[in-house]
Design a protein around this motif. Structure first.
Motif, mmCIF file in Angstrom:
data_model
loop_
_atom_site.group_PDB
_atom_site.id
_atom_site.type_symbol
_atom_site.label_atom_id
_atom_site.label_comp_id
_atom_site.label_asym_id
_atom_site.label_seq_id
_atom_site.Cartn_x
_atom_site.Cartn_y
_atom_site.Cartn_z
ATOM 1 N N VAL A 1 -0.194 -4.021 -1.247
ATOM 2 C CA VAL A 1 -1.544 -3.492 -0.620
ATOM 3 C C VAL A 1 -1.371 -2.252 -1.694
ATOM 4 O O VAL A 1 -0.699 -1.221 -1.584
ATOM 5 C CB VAL A 1 -1.137 -2.665 0.569
ATOM 6 N N HIS A 2 -2.628 -2.367 -2.766
ATOM 7 C CA HIS A 2 -2.821 -1.160 -3.584
ATOM 8 C C HIS A 2 -1.217 -0.944 -4.608
ATOM 9 O O HIS A 2 -1.220 -0.013 -5.004
ATOM 10 C CB HIS A 2 -3.378 0.082 -2.907
ATOM 11 N N ASP B 1 -5.736 -4.571 -1.465
ATOM 12 C CA ASP B 1 -5.150 -4.540 -0.452
ATOM 13 C C ASP B 1 -5.105 -6.093 0.202
ATOM 14 O O ASP B 1 -6.049 -6.641 0.661
ATOM 15 C CB ASP B 1 -6.128 -3.692 0.688
ATOM 16 N N ARG C 1 -5.818 -6.985 4.005
ATOM 17 C CA ARG C 1 -6.894 -6.866 4.402
ATOM 18 C C ARG C 1 -7.814 -7.952 3.857
ATOM 19 O O ARG C 1 -8.644 -8.354 4.734
ATOM 20 C CB ARG C 1 -7.513 -5.409 4.331
ATOM 21 N N ASP D 1 6.802 2.300 0.506
ATOM 22 C CA ASP D 1 5.355 3.132 0.523
ATOM 23 C C ASP D 1 5.473 4.260 -0.348
ATOM 24 O O ASP D 1 5.984 5.247 -0.203
ATOM 25 C CB ASP D 1 5.108 3.459 2.120
ATOM 26 N N ASP E 1 3.630 6.908 -3.362
ATOM 27 C CA ASP E 1 2.612 7.583 -3.973
ATOM 28 C C ASP E 1 1.899 6.768 -4.633
ATOM 29 O O ASP E 1 2.211 5.881 -5.456
ATOM 30 C CB ASP E 1 3.124 8.859 -4.660
ATOM 31 N N PRO E 2 0.249 7.213 -4.656
ATOM 32 C CA PRO E 2 -0.436 6.572 -5.589
ATOM 33 C C PRO E 2 -0.039 6.479 -6.816
ATOM 34 O O PRO E 2 0.467 7.444 -7.551
ATOM 35 C CB PRO E 2 -1.848 7.438 -5.385
ATOM 36 N N GLY F 1 -5.894 8.292 -5.512
ATOM 37 C CA GLY F 1 -5.709 6.801 -5.421
ATOM 38 C C GLY F 1 -5.132 6.443 -3.994
ATOM 39 O O GLY F 1 -4.828 7.370 -3.315
ATOM 40 N N GLU F 2 -5.011 5.058 -3.749
ATOM 41 C CA GLU F 2 -4.511 4.653 -2.452
ATOM 42 C C GLU F 2 -2.799 4.712 -2.767
ATOM 43 O O GLU F 2 -2.348 4.569 -3.764
ATOM 44 C CB GLU F 2 -4.790 3.448 -2.193
ATOM 45 N N ARG F 3 -2.108 5.015 -1.561
ATOM 46 C CA ARG F 3 -0.908 4.766 -1.530
ATOM 47 C C ARG F 3 -0.433 3.231 -2.022
ATOM 48 O O ARG F 3 -0.933 2.396 -1.592
ATOM 49 C CB ARG F 3 -0.104 5.159 -0.057
ATOM 50 N N ARG F 4 0.800 3.189 -2.704
ATOM 51 C CA ARG F 4 1.218 1.869 -3.040
ATOM 52 C C ARG F 4 2.216 1.522 -2.093
ATOM 53 O O ARG F 4 3.182 2.005 -2.085
ATOM 54 C CB ARG F 4 1.692 1.944 -4.472
ATOM 55 N N ARG F 5 1.911 0.288 -1.299
ATOM 56 C CA ARG F 5 2.838 -0.271 -0.578
ATOM 57 C C ARG F 5 2.909 -2.004 -0.525
ATOM 58 O O ARG F 5 2.144 -2.466 -1.186
ATOM 59 C CB ARG F 5 2.151 -0.169 1.035
#
Length: 294
Positions: free
Chosen positions: A89-90, A99, A102, A119, A121-122, A127-131
């Protein structure tokens, strides 16, 4: 495909509770046909088709990222519930910062619960969090969802030590009146079985708190006969012992992707699906869930 540095684990049994963390999309057509139970049965069993698939972050055996190909492989299973592993996810360039949870839910018109293991940091400010973690797709409404912690040996820190970390997904669905628990897991890949043994114990502790039909799906990184998996078989049973090997996807040599079910669930069929959309093959099983009598 271990991902790359991680922050400290969250507090025990991280909860993404109820529908707040579950993405609801328009459900696809209804589940498999009604069960034709033996005459005289007071409570006909309820059909449910389930599957498990390690999607290799959307990359095929050829190492090419192609999430449409992943979605096509999942669509071909015609499953009502699917446990996914190695979901980005990102996360990074390898999966185009998509993602995937989704996106796959949208392509399949299913609901999804994503349970991150990592989880971070971007990659860039704003940016989006990196998961990265596991997920469960469902055609049925999700009544409850939770991201449990189990013992893990991080791939994100140097010299890691075993410690609780999230990424053991549980959803609760109601299938024609039957409240059912579904879990998605991804166990440690290392040759040393001790971490997997600890993970099995942790998962069984979670399952012991739940009642009714329970379905555990995942990449166990061990075959069913492995000693570290032996405690599972007191509570669950292997739903697809004859379905075929799962890893690697081309010319598989091992069966490490498993569907396991609690006692009382009937298995009417199971198979692997030959596809090179990942480095694993998916497994699908047709189940009959017992109704509570009364």
């Amino acid at each position: 495909m271990p991902p790359g540095p991680r922050r400290p684990a969250r507090t025990a049994r991280v909860a993404a509770v109820l529908l707040a963390a579950v993405l609801s999309l328009t459900a696809a057509p209804a589940t498999a046909a009604e069960d034709t139970s033996p005459s005289g049965s007071r409570a006909p069993a309820v059909p449910l088709r389930v599957a498990t698939y390690n999607i290799h972050a959307g990359a095929g055996e050829d190492q090419v990222f192609d999430l449409d190909r992943t979605a096509d492989a999942l669509r071909g299973l015609h499953a009502d519930v699917i446990g996914l592993q190695e979901v980005d996810v990102h996360w990074g360039e390898r999966s185009a910062f998509v993602d995937e949870a989704r996106a796959l839910a949208g392509k399949l018109r299913m609901r999804v619960f994503f349970a991150p293991i990592y989880d971070l940091d971007p990659a860039a400010e704003g940016g989006e969090r990196r998961r990265y973690g596991v997920a469960v797709l469902s055609r049925h409404p999700v009544l409850h969802a939770e991201n449990h912690e189990i013992t893990r040996l991080s791939t994100q820190t140097p010299d890691p030590v075993p410690a609780p970390a999230p990424g053991f997904a549980e959803i609760v669905i109601r299938v024609k009146g039957v409240r059912t628990h579904v879990y998605s897991t991804h166990l440690d890949y290392r040759a040393d079985p001790s971490i997997r043994a600890a993970q099995v114990a942790d998962m069984l502790d979670v399952l012991a708190d739940d009642r009714g039909p329970r379905i555990l799906l995942g990449d166990f990184n061990a075959e069913p006969s492995a000693p570290e998996l032996a405690p599972l078989w007191h509570t669950l049973r292997d739903a697809a012992p004859d379905a075929g090997l799962t890893y690697p996807a081309v010319a598989p040599q091992k069966r490490i992707d498993l569907i396991t079910v609690s006692h009382g669930i009937t298995v009417t069929g199971a198979r692997t699906h030959a596809t090179a959309a990942s480095d694993h093959r998916p497994v699908v099983a047709d189940l009959r869930l017992p109704r509570a009598r009364g």
